[in-house]
Scaffold this active site. Structure first.
Site, PDB file in Angstrom:
ATOM      1  CG  LEU A 170     -15.810  -0.093   1.470  1.00 31.04           C
ATOM      2  CD1 LEU A 170     -16.118  -1.509   1.520  1.00 31.04           C
ATOM      3  CD2 LEU A 170     -17.122   0.635   0.884  1.00 31.04           C
ATOM      4  N   GLY A 203     -12.290   1.547  -1.939  1.00 34.50           N
ATOM      5  CA  GLY A 203     -13.513   1.852  -2.476  1.00 34.50           C
ATOM      6  C   GLY A 203     -13.615   2.910  -3.520  1.00 34.50           C
ATOM      7  CG  ASN A 260      -5.844   0.590   0.187  1.00 32.84           C
ATOM      8  OD1 ASN A 260      -6.751   0.243   0.127  1.00 32.84           O
ATOM      9  ND2 ASN A 260      -5.292   1.067   1.345  1.00 32.84           N
ATOM     10  CD  GLU A 261      -9.629  -3.042  -1.639  1.00 31.88           C
ATOM     11  OE1 GLU A 261      -8.685  -2.958  -2.214  1.00 31.88           O
ATOM     12  OE2 GLU A 261     -10.509  -2.623  -1.697  1.00 31.88           O
TER      13      GLU A 261
END
Ligand SMILES: CCCCC/C=C\C/C=C\C=C\CC(=O)SCCNC(=O)CCNC(=O)[C@H](O)C(C)(C)COP(=O)(O)OP(=O)(O)OC[C@H]1O[C@@H](n2cnc3c(N)ncnc32)[C@H](O)[C@@H]1OP(=O)(O)O
Length: 280
Positions: free
Chosen positions: A82, A127, A150-151
């Site tokens: 994203l 994303g 990896n958020e």
């Protein structure tokens, strides 16, 4: 009317040459290659997400097309996930629309009756990893590129449907580790845990992707499509029944001071890295 045509054509050609397309579609015999094409790193802003959704929809409507390979015009980056600038200091209305576009693109790609293979030559975080996991198979190049959700490392939390797709791909325990630790892995490790189906040298990624796609397409079409729906509809339905709630959760979460300051820090680090690279 006839005399107007060349002018119209010239205008259309000019418009095409000045507005670079975010997604390039190359049609082969019975499948298409869809290349993400948003420089520099295919970060998924609202317009790119919508373009992917529209591309897949248009291929679904083409009776000659039975499958697609999802790829990138940038061999170093499949997608950077994203676009963080959509989430940083956002306008609430745009943020809601942006998340709606992300939900739609996920639902479209995860449940499309087309056979789909991701040809991952370069990095594929967050994303980008979701887009790849939505495909029926994944081929990734050996060497440097990394893939994963990896958020947590950014101080944000992936929504439940990203988790669900990862659980469906690599199982609960591997997801728990990958997601909780925000891990990204290379193609070899990806293959060990089932995230990647084939790990090959970069120059073979496309030919192997085509081979895998043809394998999916060799299955009787209605049996393949019904089985895909049987495997995936329940997961997709979970989000479909909670679209508004999920969007509100995202907007509320994103607009908290904590998330905004985490995103500010992450953007600054990316910028610093890019500047250091440019200075070399
Ligand atoms: C509890 C309720 C929960 C509800 C749900 C709530 C929230 C969920 C929220 C979010 C879910 C998010 C999923 C995501 O996808 S977040 C995005 C994560 N992406 C990343 O971490 C990738 C970051 N980028 C990189 O690691 C590298 O850029 C990359 C390896 C992709 C490429 O490296 P390279 O060295 O080639 O290029 P760079 O110099 O780093 O970058 C060039 C240029 O691009 C900019 N950029 C990179 N990535 C992004 C991005 N994702 N968004 C926006 N911009 C990006 C980078 O800043 C450079 O810009 P510039 O300095 O040249 O202007």
């Amino acid at each position: 009317m006839l005399r107007c045509l060349p002018t119209f054509r010239a205008r259309a050609a000019r418009a095409m040459s000045t507005t670079p397309s975010l997604v390039q579609i190359e049609k082969k015999d019975n499948y298409a290659i869809v290349r993400l094409s948003r420089a520099p790193v295919n970060s998924l802003n609202m317009e790119l997400l919508q373009a992917i959704d529209e591309a897949v929809q248009s291929l679904e409507q083409d009776k000659n097309i039975k499958g697609m390979i999802l790829s990138s015009t940038n061999p170093k980056i499949f997608s950077a996930g994203l676009d963080i600038t959509e989430m940083y200091q956002p306008k609430t209305k745009r943020l809601r629309e942006f998340w709606r576009a992300f939900q739609n693109t996920y639902l479209r790609l995860y449940t499309t009756p087309l056979a789909t293979v991701a040809a991952i030559e370069g990095h594929s975080p967050a994303g980008g990893c979701l887009l790849a996991m939505c495909c029926d198979s994944r081929v990734m190049s050996l060497g440097g590129p990394l893939i994963g959700l990896n958020e947590t490392k950014l101080g944000i939390v992936a929504p439940f449907w990203m988790r669900d797709v990862m659980v469906n791909t690599i199982g609960h325990r591997e997801t728990e580790k990958m997601l909780g630790l925000g891990l990204q892995v290379n193609a070899l490790r990806g293959k060990e845990i089932g995230l990647i189906d084939e790990a090959v040298p970069v120059e073979q990624v496309h030919s192997v992707a085509e081979k895998l796609l043809l394998e999916w397409l060799s299955i009787p079409s209605s049996a393949r499509k019904l089985t895909k729906a049987m495997m995936r509809d329940e997961t997709a339905q979970k989000l479909r029944s909670r679209l508004d709630e999920d969007r509100s959760n995202f907007v509320d979460f994103c607009e908290t001071d904590k998330v905004q300051s985490a995103l500010a820090g992450y953007l600054a680090a990316l910028k610093k890295k890019a500047e250091a690279k440019a200075a070399k």
